[in-house]
Design a protein around this motif. Structure first.
Motif, short mmCIF file in Angstrom:
data_model
loop_
_atom_site.label_atom_id
_atom_site.label_comp_id
_atom_site.label_asym_id
_atom_site.label_seq_id
_atom_site.Cartn_x
_atom_site.Cartn_y
_atom_site.Cartn_z
N PRO A 421 0.80 -1.24 0.00
CA PRO A 421 0.00 0.00 0.00
C PRO A 421 0.83 1.28 0.00
O PRO A 421 0.27 2.37 -0.15
CB PRO A 421 -0.82 -0.10 1.30
CG PRO A 421 -0.70 -1.53 1.73
CD PRO A 421 0.61 -1.99 1.25
N TYR A 422 2.15 1.18 0.19
CA TYR A 422 2.98 2.38 0.33
C TYR A 422 3.77 2.64 -0.95
O TYR A 422 4.15 1.72 -1.67
CB TYR A 422 3.94 2.23 1.51
CG TYR A 422 3.24 2.06 2.84
CD1 TYR A 422 2.88 3.16 3.61
CD2 TYR A 422 2.94 0.79 3.32
CE1 TYR A 422 2.24 3.00 4.82
CE2 TYR A 422 2.29 0.62 4.54
CZ TYR A 422 1.95 1.73 5.28
OH TYR A 422 1.29 1.57 6.48
N PRO A 427 9.46 8.95 1.72
CA PRO A 427 10.52 8.55 2.66
C PRO A 427 9.92 7.90 3.91
O PRO A 427 9.39 8.59 4.78
CB PRO A 427 11.24 9.86 2.98
CG PRO A 427 10.22 10.92 2.71
CD PRO A 427 9.33 10.42 1.63
N ILE A 428 9.99 6.58 4.00
CA ILE A 428 9.41 5.85 5.12
C ILE A 428 10.20 4.57 5.33
O ILE A 428 10.84 4.06 4.39
CB ILE A 428 7.91 5.53 4.84
CG1 ILE A 428 7.21 5.01 6.09
CG2 ILE A 428 7.76 4.57 3.66
CD1 ILE A 428 5.70 4.89 5.94
N ALA A 489 8.75 6.86 10.37
CA ALA A 489 8.78 5.51 10.93
C ALA A 489 7.40 4.89 10.79
O ALA A 489 6.44 5.36 11.40
CB ALA A 489 9.20 5.55 12.41
N GLY A 490 7.28 3.86 9.97
CA GLY A 490 5.98 3.26 9.68
C GLY A 490 5.56 2.24 10.72
O GLY A 490 6.38 1.67 11.43
N GLN A 584 -1.90 5.86 13.04
CA GLN A 584 -0.93 6.93 13.13
C GLN A 584 0.49 6.39 12.99
O GLN A 584 0.79 5.29 13.41
CB GLN A 584 -1.06 7.64 14.49
CG GLN A 584 -2.36 8.43 14.64
CD GLN A 584 -2.48 9.00 16.03
OE1 GLN A 584 -1.71 8.65 16.91
NE2 GLN A 584 -3.43 9.88 16.22
N GLN A 585 1.34 7.16 12.38
CA GLN A 585 2.76 6.83 12.37
C GLN A 585 3.35 7.31 13.70
O GLN A 585 2.78 8.14 14.39
CB GLN A 585 3.46 7.51 11.19
CG GLN A 585 2.84 7.20 9.84
CD GLN A 585 2.83 5.72 9.53
OE1 GLN A 585 3.68 4.99 10.04
NE2 GLN A 585 1.87 5.27 8.74
N TYR A 586 4.51 6.76 14.03
CA TYR A 586 5.14 7.14 15.28
C TYR A 586 5.57 8.59 15.20
O TYR A 586 6.20 9.01 14.24
CB TYR A 586 6.35 6.25 15.57
CG TYR A 586 6.02 4.80 15.50
CD1 TYR A 586 4.99 4.28 16.27
CD2 TYR A 586 6.71 3.95 14.65
CE1 TYR A 586 4.68 2.95 16.20
CE2 TYR A 586 6.40 2.62 14.57
CZ TYR A 586 5.38 2.13 15.36
OH TYR A 586 5.08 0.80 15.29
N ASN A 587 5.22 9.36 16.18
CA ASN A 587 5.50 10.80 16.11
C ASN A 587 5.93 11.28 17.49
O ASN A 587 5.23 11.07 18.46
CB ASN A 587 4.23 11.54 15.66
CG ASN A 587 4.53 12.96 15.22
OD1 ASN A 587 5.69 13.36 15.23
ND2 ASN A 587 3.51 13.68 14.83
N PHE A 588 7.09 11.88 17.57
CA PHE A 588 7.59 12.41 18.83
C PHE A 588 7.73 13.93 18.71
O PHE A 588 8.30 14.40 17.74
CB PHE A 588 8.95 11.79 19.18
CG PHE A 588 8.85 10.40 19.69
CD1 PHE A 588 8.76 10.14 21.04
CD2 PHE A 588 8.78 9.35 18.81
CE1 PHE A 588 8.64 8.85 21.51
CE2 PHE A 588 8.67 8.06 19.27
CZ PHE A 588 8.60 7.81 20.61
#
Length: 588
Positions: A421-422, A427-428, A489-490, A584-588
């Motif tokens: 699907p990507y 950039p992942i 970061a997927g 959600q993708q990882y998000n900091f």
């Protein structure tokens, strides 16, 4: 003090501290741990009580397996030796919850309470009308019941026939410390043994068996070889060595041994659950293994063959192109790297092996030399160089780049299912997410896969934006670097939130409370995992700490021979949807 004496003292001091440093390094090495274990008294496995549970999905076509279960009725008799007084009862419970569930009836005895042959006679008296075959196995055996029924269906239970296999004791197998013999008796053979007083003792039994027909026993993996021929490093995974020995010393093929095996002796309790997952739940997406023909005296169990169906896997191979980068070192050229080239490496669109020096193995495997150190502290430099080489030389062939170690096994069809699907122009990257402080990164042991766009950013921006030089913990520094380069970061979990990349062997994820409190894995894992068999996705992608022998086992059961009569199914339509948090993708 004269200059000469001072210089001599300086040299001696340097040598002393070098020896101290070497001693510290040695005492903290796995070699020292192995040496301590080697000189200590051999120990049996420690067995705890835990619940692994059952899977929540049922996608497979099991009609053939059920037909065989109804028409090839096997009564399983599992026995404990007197030496199993400490953990035997607990291991028996794990058998009940694993392969023992597929017996038509299961009886477990302790020889402190009743002798084995008396138990056989008692089973004949009580259940002779309910069984076609009696399986007698020791506590440490893992039995693939579908393969057993496939074998037995080719014979008539009314025939006076038996099968047997002897398994010698090996002290470093870490399971039962007794030599054992496993038997299978047809209902007619059992009746003759019971009515002729052959079950009084071992002498009478052996005498009676000389007058019966003995069937072929190679699928029960009889094993009695000198300890000197067994690699000490296999002590924790001894269950596969009977097959590995046949391949290494007798040139038997991996497929003929692992594919047709009826039982695996020397199986630890935890390993039984790992085999449960691998044999009955893990599968490569778009690949349906062939089904051999079954010719039976009973018309109800005559089964036509079914061919291999891998059309979907081939389509995905062409549409989701992945180059695999395997980081290895000279000591592993002939073991880990070679095993990958013979197993999962074949499913990559291209696989490249990177070592510290170039070379070609005996089998023709080419190693790209990076002129880089093999030490763990300099893996960052080696990894950067590998991505740079792969992108410059083969970037036009790939959409994705997967980095792995030489003790990682990857199911490439499942990776393509995740990536489909990507877009590779985004950039992942994906892997097993670890967290240290505020840094999210993907475990190097499980491997991680970068889109072509991510690799392009890495090659263009690593020198300016990321840690310079070769020093650095590879996966941690890579995570920081990709974050600075704004590579996403997927989320690699499946629709049920189960993991697909595994940074250690499956035991650490399958077995509840397998690790001691404070074990490093739980501190680093970014996501909580499910418990027991619900920990791991049906379409899991990678497993770390896999020996070359286990790679061949996985290749056989995934692509060539599943338990007989189980036809792999696919998930239902996408009724399930990840909730917003999982999307959600990882998000900091």
């Amino acid at each position: 003090m004269k200059l000469r004496d001072w210089f001599r003292l300086l040299i001696l001091s340097i040598l002393f501290w070098l020896l101290v440093l070497e001693a510290i390094i040695f005492f903290n090495s796995t070699t020292f741990t192995d040496l301590i274990e080697l000189v200590q008294t051999p120990y049996k496995e420690t067995i705890n009580s835990y619940e692994v549970g059952l899977r929540s999905e049922h996608w497979d076509d099991v009609r053939i397996a059920r037909i065989l279960q109804e028409n090839v009725r096997v009564h399983c008799l599992v026995y404990m030796d007197r030496s199993d007084y400490k953990y035997g009862a607990q291991k028996a419970k794990h058998i009940e919850k694993s392969w023992g569930r597929r017996c038509n009836r299961l009886t477990i005895i302790d020889q402190r309470d009743i002798p084995l042959l008396h138990a056989c006679r008692q089973i004949y008296v009580e259940f002779h009308n309910e069984l076609d075959w009696l399986l007698v196995v020791y506590l440490d055996s893992y039995v693939v019941m579908e393969n057993l029924r496939y074998l037995l269906a080719q014979y008539s239970p009314s025939e006076e026939i038996y099968f047997s296999a002897e398994h010698a004791v090996h002290v470093y197998a870490h399971v039962g410390q007794v030599s054992t013999t496993d038997y299978i008796f047809s209902s007619e053979a059992l009746e003759q043994l019971a009515t002729r007083n052959c079950l009084q003792n071992e002498i009478f039994l052996r005498e009676c068996l000389t007058r019966m027909r003995k069937g072929p026993s190679e699928w029960f993996l009889p094993f009695d070889v000198p300890d000197a021929l067994i690699p000490y490093s296999l002590r924790n995974n001894f269950w596969h060595w009977p097959c590995s020995f046949r391949v290494v010393y007798h040139n038997q093929s991996w497929e003929s041994c692992f594919g047709g095996a009826v039982l695996y002796p020397y199986a630890r309790a935890m390993q039984m659950y790992v085999l449960e997952f691998l044999l009955y739940h893990l599968r490569p997406y778009g690949h349906l293994t062939p089904l051999p023909e079954l010719r039976s005296p009973n018309p109800l169990t005559n089964i036509a063959s079914r061919p291999l169906n891998d059309q979907l896997a081939k389509l995905m191979y062409r549409s989701v192109r992945i180059i695999c980068l395997v980081l290895t070192w000279p000591k592993k050229y002939m073991s880990g790297a070679r095993a990958i080239s013979e197993t999962w490496g074949r499913h990559c669109n291209r696989v490249i092996y990177y070592g510290s020096s170039p070379g070609t193995t005996i089998s023709g495997l080419e190693i790209v030399g990076l002129n880089a150190s093999d030490t763990r502290s300099k893996l960052w430099g080696k990894t950067k160089a590998a991505f740079r080489h792969a992108y410059r030389n083969y970037g036009h062939e790939a959409d994705w780049f997967y980095k792995a170690d030489d003790d990682t096994y990857a199911v490439m069809e499942n990776m393509r299912k995740l990536l489909k699907p990507y877009s590779p122009s985004n950039p992942i990257y994906f892997g097993s997410p670890f967290k240290l402080g505020f840094t999210l990164y993907m475990s190097g042991g499980a491997g991680y896969v970068l889109s072509k766009s991510a690799v392009e950013l890495l090659n263009l921006g690593a020198a300016e934006n990321c840690q310079p030089g070769d020093q650095g913990t590879e996966d941690y520094v890579m995570g920081k670097c990709l974050s600075l380069l704004e590579v996403q970061a997927g989320d690699s979990r499946d629709l049920l939130g189960r993991q697909r990349f595994f940074s250690l062997s499956l035991e650490h994820f399958l077995i509840p409370n397998r690790d001691n409190e404070g074990f490093w894995l739980q501190e680093y894992l970014y996501q909580t995992t499910g418990t027991g068999l619900e920990c791991c996705s049906t379409y899991s992608i990678s497993i770390h700490n896999v020996s070359p022998y286990e790679m061949h086992f996985l290749e056989t059961i995934l692509y060539k021979r599943r338990p007989y009569g189980l036809l792999a199914g696919h998930p239902p339509p996408r009724r399930l949807r990840k909730n917003r948090l999982r999307k959600q993708q990882y998000n900091f």
